[in-house]
Structures are given as C-alpha cells and as structure tokens.
Motif scaffolding. Structure first.
Motif, PDB file in Angstrom:
ATOM      1  N   ARG A 205      39.057  34.101  44.368  1.00 50.13           N
ATOM      2  CA  ARG A 205      38.202  34.914  45.240  1.00 50.13           C
ATOM      3  C   ARG A 205      38.904  35.170  46.570  1.00 50.13           C
ATOM      4  N   LEU A 206      39.554  34.150  47.098  1.00 44.29           N
ATOM      5  CA  LEU A 206      40.290  34.313  48.351  1.00 44.29           C
ATOM      6  C   LEU A 206      41.446  35.294  48.177  1.00 44.29           C
ATOM      7  N   LEU A 207      42.180  35.170  47.090  1.00 47.17           N
ATOM      8  CA  LEU A 207      43.300  36.071  46.840  1.00 47.17           C
ATOM      9  C   LEU A 207      42.810  37.503  46.630  1.00 47.17           C
ATOM     10  N   SER A 208      41.685  37.656  45.929  1.00 41.98           N
ATOM     11  CA  SER A 208      41.136  38.998  45.717  1.00 41.98           C
ATOM     12  C   SER A 208      40.784  39.654  47.048  1.00 41.98           C
ATOM     13  N   TRP A 209      40.311  38.853  47.993  1.00 43.71           N
ATOM     14  CA  TRP A 209      39.979  39.379  49.325  1.00 43.71           C
ATOM     15  C   TRP A 209      41.243  39.728  50.110  1.00 43.71           C
ATOM     16  N   ALA A 210      42.306  38.928  49.922  1.00 45.76           N
ATOM     17  CA  ALA A 210      43.504  39.085  50.748  1.00 45.76           C
ATOM     18  C   ALA A 210      44.473  40.144  50.239  1.00 45.76           C
ATOM     19  N   LEU A 212      45.929  43.657  48.359  1.00 48.82           N
ATOM     20  CA  LEU A 212      45.580  45.071  48.235  1.00 48.82           C
ATOM     21  C   LEU A 212      45.223  45.449  46.800  1.00 48.82           C
ATOM     22  N   ASN A 213      45.940  44.867  45.841  1.00 54.00           N
ATOM     23  CA  ASN A 213      45.731  45.218  44.428  1.00 54.00           C
ATOM     24  C   ASN A 213      45.592  43.957  43.578  1.00 54.00           C
ATOM     25  N   PRO A 214      44.472  43.254  43.704  1.00 58.05           N
ATOM     26  CA  PRO A 214      44.300  42.033  42.911  1.00 58.05           C
ATOM     27  C   PRO A 214      44.060  42.379  41.442  1.00 58.05           C
ATOM     28  N   PRO A 215      44.343  41.451  40.528  1.00 53.71           N
ATOM     29  CA  PRO A 215      44.066  41.690  39.109  1.00 53.71           C
ATOM     30  C   PRO A 215      42.579  41.903  38.861  1.00 53.71           C
ATOM     31  N   GLU A 216      42.264  42.719  37.879  1.00 53.38           N
ATOM     32  CA  GLU A 216      40.865  42.902  37.479  1.00 53.38           C
ATOM     33  C   GLU A 216      40.284  41.592  36.977  1.00 53.38           C
ATOM     34  N   ILE A 217      41.061  40.876  36.177  1.00 52.32           N
ATOM     35  CA  ILE A 217      40.665  39.577  35.632  1.00 52.32           C
ATOM     36  C   ILE A 217      41.799  38.597  35.911  1.00 52.32           C
TER      37      ILE A 217
END
Length: 230
Positions: A205-210, A212-217
């Motif tokens: 969750r932290l990485l998804s916030w940080a 620009l293009n986080p993995p979908e899953i």
C-alpha cells in the motif's frame, strides 16, 4: 507442454525433487481461499486438472468429497508420488490428446496451476480455446501463473528454464478475450502467515502510494477465473 527444451524436461524430476505432497489443514485452508471460494466450487462438480504435478490439488479435491476428478501430466515419473487417495485419478497423457478425446465428456471446473507459462503465447491461446469444448454449461477455468506484472513475481517466472511466456494481469485479459472468455476475475496469491500477509499488504500500500506506476496486483503469483462469453 512445450518440448523445445527437452534437456530441461528430461531432468525435471531430479531438479524438482518429486515427493508425495502432504495436504494438511493449512494447505486445505489456502486452497479454500485461493480456488474453492473464488471459483464457486462444489463437491458435486467434476474437475479436470491439466499439469497436475505431484497431485496435491487432486488429493485436496478428494478430501472435499469431489467424486469425479481427473488429473493429467506429461511426466510418467509423477505416478510414483501422487497421493494414494488420488492415484486412480491420475493419467500420464499428452494434453492435446486428452482435449481431443470426446469420451472424457465435459467438466464443471478445469484447473491449470503453474502451467500456461510453459507454453508459447500462440499455444496458450490454442489451449484455452480447446478448453471451451471441455467445459460443461456454466463451467469455469482456473489459472495460476507467475505475475510478471509485479517485481515479486519475476523470480518465479525466470527461475525455471522451461517457462516460455510471461503473464501480467493485462496480458491474461488479452489472452482470455482472444480465446472467447469474458473478462476474468483476477487476484494475487496470498502467501505466508497472517502477520507476514499484513506486513506485505502495508508495504504494498505504501509503495502504491509512492510510485508513479505501481503494479495492478502485487502478488508474486496471479490467479484468474474464466467463464465463456455469453
């Protein structure tokens, strides 16, 4: 299976170190959460598992009270390690021969765990198209592949020299659509203890916030549940 690397398939048994799997309460709970629930399985359903390996899922199905089970794999060495409860459910046979054998009838659920990545993309498409003819009305196909859309999945994808195609959520959707299936239910495999899963979820969750293009899953392995287009 794609046999363009016969040297690797010829030593697969020694490389993997085949042993009879133990299907205890933890394994049952994991398969309940990963497959049985999401695919809405029932003991009354018939199951075909393609690439059944050492037979852990076959034994799990027998433990759930499923009566009609068939597991196929191309490696005859597996016959010695299939759990006794599922030994009569296993046959060593080419997948294309099985799918062309009308005498086997149709199945409510067809399962491919860590299988599609062993095929070229064109053969994976042909395989999924062929599965439609083996599905009963309302049937579903369950697939698990390494998730190349996540950095955690790359060691699974590239840790086996017999793997031919990398899949991410977007390419699984593309493959399903081309094969005549509706948009699949996609989700990551949940691995580890409850504490580790919670920690993993917080980090992702932290990485998804940080990013620009986080993995979908984020999960290292990706599940898909497919149904034929209406």
């Amino acid at each position: 299976m794609n046999q363009r690397a016969p040297g690797f398939y010829g030593t697969y048994a020694s490389h993997k170190g085949y042993v009879t799997p133990q299907v205890g309460p933890k394994q049952v709970a994991r398969l309940d959460a990963e497959i049985w629930g999401p695919a809405e399985c029932s003991p009354s359903h018939s199951f075909l598992e393609i690439g059944c390996g050492t037979g852990a899922f076959l034994a799990y199905l027998r433990g759930k009270g499923v009566r009609r089970v068939l597991g196929i794999d191309h490696d005859p060495a597996l016959a010695k390690v299939i759990p006794e409860a599922a030994r009569d459910d296993f046959i060593c046979r080419d997948v294309w021969e099985v799918l062309a054998d009308e005498s086997l009838g149709r199945f409510d659920r067809i399962v491919l765990l860590d299988v599609l990545e062993h095929f070229e993309a064109s053969d994976a498409l042909r395989l999924l198209q062929s599965l439609r003819g083996r599905l009963a009305d309302g049937g579903r196909v369950v697939i698990k592949v390494p998730n190349a859309g996540s950095p955690w999945g790359l060691s699974y994808q590239y840790g086996d020299l017999t793997h031919r195609t990398a899949f991410a959520p977007i390419s699984v959707r593309q493959l399903a659509d081309a094969a005549g299936f509706a948009a699949p239910l996609l989700y990551g495999q949940r691995q580890g203890s409850t504490r580790r899963r919670l920690t993993d979820a917080l980090v992702c969750r932290l990485l998804s916030w940080a990013l620009l293009n986080p993995p979908e899953i984020w999960g290292a392995n990706l599940y898909a549940v497919l149904q034929v287009k209406p």
